[in-house]
Design an enzyme around this catalytic site. Structure first.
Site, PDB file in Angstrom:
ATOM      1  N   ASP A 185       8.673   4.168  -1.086  1.00  0.00           N
ATOM      2  CA  ASP A 185       7.838   3.614   0.281  1.00  0.00           C
ATOM      3  C   ASP A 185       6.724   2.937   0.097  1.00  0.00           C
ATOM      4  O   ASP A 185       5.630   3.602  -0.434  1.00  0.00           O
ATOM      5  CB  ASP A 185       7.661   4.652   1.027  1.00  0.00           C
ATOM      6  CG  ASP A 185       7.015   4.268   2.281  1.00  0.00           C
ATOM      7  OD1 ASP A 185       6.842   3.192   2.434  1.00  0.00           O
ATOM      8  OD2 ASP A 185       6.599   5.287   3.024  1.00  0.00           O
ATOM      9  N   HIS A 233       6.082   9.942   1.216  1.00  0.00           N
ATOM     10  CA  HIS A 233       4.832  10.777   1.672  1.00  0.00           C
ATOM     11  C   HIS A 233       4.785  11.922   1.189  1.00  0.00           C
ATOM     12  O   HIS A 233       3.827  12.741   1.582  1.00  0.00           O
ATOM     13  CB  HIS A 233       5.121  10.676   3.230  1.00  0.00           C
ATOM     14  CG  HIS A 233       5.074   9.599   4.012  1.00  0.00           C
ATOM     15  ND1 HIS A 233       4.508   9.110   5.272  1.00  0.00           N
ATOM     16  CD2 HIS A 233       5.215   8.348   3.465  1.00  0.00           C
ATOM     17  CE1 HIS A 233       4.442   8.098   5.472  1.00  0.00           C
ATOM     18  NE2 HIS A 233       4.889   7.636   4.627  1.00  0.00           N
ATOM     19  N   GLU A 265       0.047  -1.021   6.020  1.00  0.00           N
ATOM     20  CA  GLU A 265       1.233  -0.567   6.660  1.00  0.00           C
ATOM     21  C   GLU A 265       1.121   1.119   6.940  1.00  0.00           C
ATOM     22  O   GLU A 265       1.168   1.623   8.046  1.00  0.00           O
ATOM     23  CB  GLU A 265       2.554  -0.510   6.148  1.00  0.00           C
ATOM     24  CG  GLU A 265       3.769  -0.535   6.974  1.00  0.00           C
ATOM     25  CD  GLU A 265       4.181   0.954   7.128  1.00  0.00           C
ATOM     26  OE1 GLU A 265       5.069   1.418   8.180  1.00  0.00           O
ATOM     27  OE2 GLU A 265       3.674   1.965   6.143  1.00  0.00           O
ATOM     28  N   GLU A 266       0.445   1.736   5.893  1.00  0.00           N
ATOM     29  CA  GLU A 266       0.461   3.164   5.931  1.00  0.00           C
ATOM     30  C   GLU A 266      -1.007   3.784   6.785  1.00  0.00           C
ATOM     31  O   GLU A 266      -1.083   4.581   7.051  1.00  0.00           O
ATOM     32  CB  GLU A 266       0.106   3.800   4.524  1.00  0.00           C
ATOM     33  CG  GLU A 266       1.576   3.756   3.805  1.00  0.00           C
ATOM     34  CD  GLU A 266       2.916   4.222   4.145  1.00  0.00           C
ATOM     35  OE1 GLU A 266       2.874   4.758   5.141  1.00  0.00           O
ATOM     36  OE2 GLU A 266       4.000   4.335   3.533  1.00  0.00           O
ATOM     37  N   ASP A 268       0.975  -1.341  -0.023  1.00  0.00           N
ATOM     38  CA  ASP A 268      -0.151   0.014  -0.145  1.00  0.00           C
ATOM     39  C   ASP A 268       0.981   1.303   0.024  1.00  0.00           C
ATOM     40  O   ASP A 268       1.979   1.262   0.166  1.00  0.00           O
ATOM     41  CB  ASP A 268      -1.029  -0.049   1.127  1.00  0.00           C
ATOM     42  CG  ASP A 268      -0.210  -0.093   2.685  1.00  0.00           C
ATOM     43  OD1 ASP A 268       0.713  -0.393   2.723  1.00  0.00           O
ATOM     44  OD2 ASP A 268      -0.756   0.830   3.338  1.00  0.00           O
TER      45      ASP A 268
HETATM   46  N1  BES Z   1       8.718   2.967   5.276  1.00  0.00           N
HETATM   47  C1  BES Z   1       8.031   3.993   6.366  1.00  0.00           C
HETATM   48  C2  BES Z   1       8.871   4.211   7.667  1.00  0.00           C
HETATM   49  C3  BES Z   1      10.223   4.722   7.590  1.00  0.00           C
HETATM   50  C4  BES Z   1      10.687   5.396   6.470  1.00  0.00           C
HETATM   51  C5  BES Z   1      11.116   4.382   8.526  1.00  0.00           C
HETATM   52  C6  BES Z   1      12.042   5.816   6.365  1.00  0.00           C
HETATM   53  C7  BES Z   1      12.464   4.776   8.528  1.00  0.00           C
HETATM   54  C8  BES Z   1      13.052   5.377   7.276  1.00  0.00           C
HETATM   55  C9  BES Z   1       6.453   3.560   6.644  1.00  0.00           C
HETATM   56  O1  BES Z   1       5.868   3.194   5.540  1.00  0.00           O
HETATM   57  C10 BES Z   1       5.904   4.773   7.381  1.00  0.00           C
HETATM   58  O2  BES Z   1       5.753   5.637   6.723  1.00  0.00           O
HETATM   59  N2  BES Z   1       5.760   4.515   8.490  1.00  0.00           N
HETATM   60  C11 BES Z   1       4.707   5.475   9.135  1.00  0.00           C
HETATM   61  C12 BES Z   1       4.083   4.819  10.389  1.00  0.00           C
HETATM   62  C13 BES Z   1       2.869   4.043  10.091  1.00  0.00           C
HETATM   63  C14 BES Z   1       2.154   3.675  11.363  1.00  0.00           C
HETATM   64  C15 BES Z   1       1.862   4.906   9.222  1.00  0.00           C
HETATM   65  C16 BES Z   1       5.539   6.651   9.713  1.00  0.00           C
HETATM   66  O3  BES Z   1       6.725   6.615  10.001  1.00  0.00           O
HETATM   67  O4  BES Z   1       4.972   7.546   9.839  1.00  0.00           O
HETATM   68 MN    MN Z   2       7.089   1.914   4.465  1.00  0.00          MN
HETATM   69 MN    MN Z   3       5.218   5.071   4.636  1.00  0.00          MN
END
Ligand code: BES
Ligand code: MN
Ligand code: MN
Length: 463
Positions: free
Chosen positions: A125, A432, A158-159, A88
């Site tokens: 991502d 993002h 995940e998102e 996603d």
């Molecule tokens: N892949 C990211 C997290 C990430 C990116 C970690 C770059 C370290 C370096 C993941 O898809 C993400 O966006 N996680 C969210 C949290 C989730 C609960 C929505 C975030 O970190 O905001």
């Molecule tokens: Mn991610």
């Molecule tokens: Mn992400």
């Protein structure tokens, strides 16, 4: 394993085209209008895993979007690598800030990616990074170089917080049993400064609603005499940081682990230019918690940020009105040992306590997760380090990241195995954000490095 380089150069175009096809599907998990696209993406992942050599691939239904689970078990006595990723993507808006449409991938060179980068939502991502593992598997199975068992678990939520994945993991511990979990969903310092992510921050995400009068009011007739929820909300938000940018919620820092001077000195060795950082963001100064460096502020320290705030009249022209309600979405990034549910509770209690009697406050928790740190003396870390040494010609630097993948701590808790975070994106890849991209060099380097990880992991495991 020099074959992998030959294989990549012979199949480079196809590797790119396959990823581009995947990126064309708008698998936005947050927006139900894209439901069919998300489901179609799961199907596409399934067929790519089958083609790459998995023996079985299932689409596992959940209360939300399905989890694609595939495996190739060559010998039950050999170690097992569990690959996790997500299909996603984040919503692409604001759309007008994209130079090309988010789901019509284009390749363009950038300063940091002179060999070209794929621009599309999800490029880095995580479709691009997840797909590196599919192509690495394809290489290993085609050349009889898969040295152990492999399981793939690719989710579609995940998102939006991975809630259903948590349920799936708890219900399928036997099936998911593994010796190490491998994830490419983070970044590295620079293409000539490889690094391995050793920590992730936790997260608590809440929404707040402040209600004043029972209806929108004329701001002349009532202004000055009743509480304006937007005035109050912004005042309350402002009070959540003190003059040193410390968070003022009582108890917030109680469990924060303080790094030793040695550990901080070690961290400070990672190459970093404040000037370049500021230039890349067009800012004249950085801003954050007193007493910490930029790299500490964005990795080992917890934060509180408003992600969105709304209420009142925002249409064209002016409307004189006191809104009945004001809202904000707030995220707190947490560090290991801080418990996200406890922090959510601390926030709620504090936020309610600072509200004046003239308004009502509602705090609604969204989702969250624990932070994570992984040791650098594990077999998994050592195998990853050796793999990078091979393909980058340099020992990677361990680095704690500021981002969150909340499910990683649940993996450790439920499956009792360590996660290795081999990320190949750069911070400037704009995940993002509008114009997200992933360097072609990074994509191919990932595909090249992954088989070396398998080889070293099995070798070290057998020692
Ligand atoms: N892949 C990211 C997290 C990430 C990116 C970690 C770059 C370290 C370096 C993941 O898809 C993400 O966006 N996680 C969210 C949290 C989730 C609960 C929505 C975030 O970190 O905001
Ligand atoms: Mn991610
Ligand atoms: Mn992400």
């Amino acid at each position: 394993m020099s074959n992998i380089q030959t294989y990549i150069s012979e199949n480079k175009e196809r590797f790119l085209n396959e990823l581009i096809e995947l990126l064309k599907i708008p698998s936005i998990s947050a927006d139900s209008a894209y439901k069919n696209d998300v489901l179609n993406t799961a199907d596409a992942i399934k067929s790519s895993l089958l083609k790459a050599g998995c023996d079985t691939v299932e689409i596992c239904e959940t209360d939300g979007y399905p989890i694609v689970y595939g495996e190739k078990i060559i010998n039950p006595n050999l170690p097992t690598v569990l690959v996790y990723g997500h299909y996603d993507v984040q919503p692409p808006d604001p759309l007008d800030l994209w130079d090309s449409p988010p789901f019509e991938p284009v390749i363009k060179a950038t300063e940091l990616h002179p060999e070209g980068a794929i621009f599309a939502r999800g490029a880095c991502d995580d479709k691009g990074q997840m797909y590196m593992h599919v192509k690495a598997l394809e290489y290993m199975t085609a050349h009889d170089e898969l040295p152990c068992n492999v399981k793939f678990m690719i989710e579609g939520e995940e998102e939006v917080g991975s809630e259903n994945l948590g349920v799936f993991v708890k219900a399928n511990k036997e099936k998911l049993q593994n010796d190490v979990i491998l994830i490419s969903d983070t970044g590295m310092i620079a293409n000539d400064v490889p690094s391995i992510t050793t920590g992730l921050r936790g997260l608590s995400y809440v929404e707040v609603e402040v209600t004043g009068p029972n209806r929108d009011l004329h701001s002349g007739l009532y202004g000055g005499a009743v509480a304006n929820p937007i005035n109050i909300l912004t005042k309350m938000i402002a009070s959540l940081h003190d003059e040193n940018n410390h968070i003022t919620i009582p108890g917030f820092y109680d469990k924060v682990e303080n790094l030793s001077d040695e550990e901080r000195a070690e961290m400070a060795k990672a190459p970093f230019s404040l000037e370049k950082y500021k230039n890349a963001l067009d800012i004249d100064a950085v801003y954050g918690e007193e007493g910490y460096t930029t790299n500490e502020r964005n990795s080992i320290r917890p934060t509180l940020d408003v992600n969105g705030v709304w209420g009142g009249y925002i249409g064209e022209g002016a409307k004189t009105v006191i809104a009945s309600k004001a809202y904000a979405k707030i995220s707190m990034r947490l560090v290991p040992n801080q418990d996200w549910e406890e922090i959510t509770q601390l926030f709620k209690t504090h936020f309610e306590s600072i509200a004046p009697k003239a308004v009502k406050v509602k705090v609604t928790p969204h989702h969250g997760g624990q932070g994570y740190v992984t040791p650098i003396d594990s077999i998994g870390y050592k195998a990853a380090s050796k793999a990078y040494e091979h393909t980058f010609g340099k020992t990677p630097i361990p680095q704690r990241s500021g981002g969150s993948i909340p499910i990683v701590s649940l993996f450790e808790q439920e499956l009792k195995s360590k996660t290795i975070l081999m990320g190949f994106g750069l911070d400037s890849d704009a995940i993002h954000s509008p114009n997200e991209h992933f360097g072609i060099w990074n994509y191919l380097k990932g595909i090249e490095t992954i088989p070396h990880f398998y080889k070293h992991f099995v070798e070290l495991k057998n020692k």
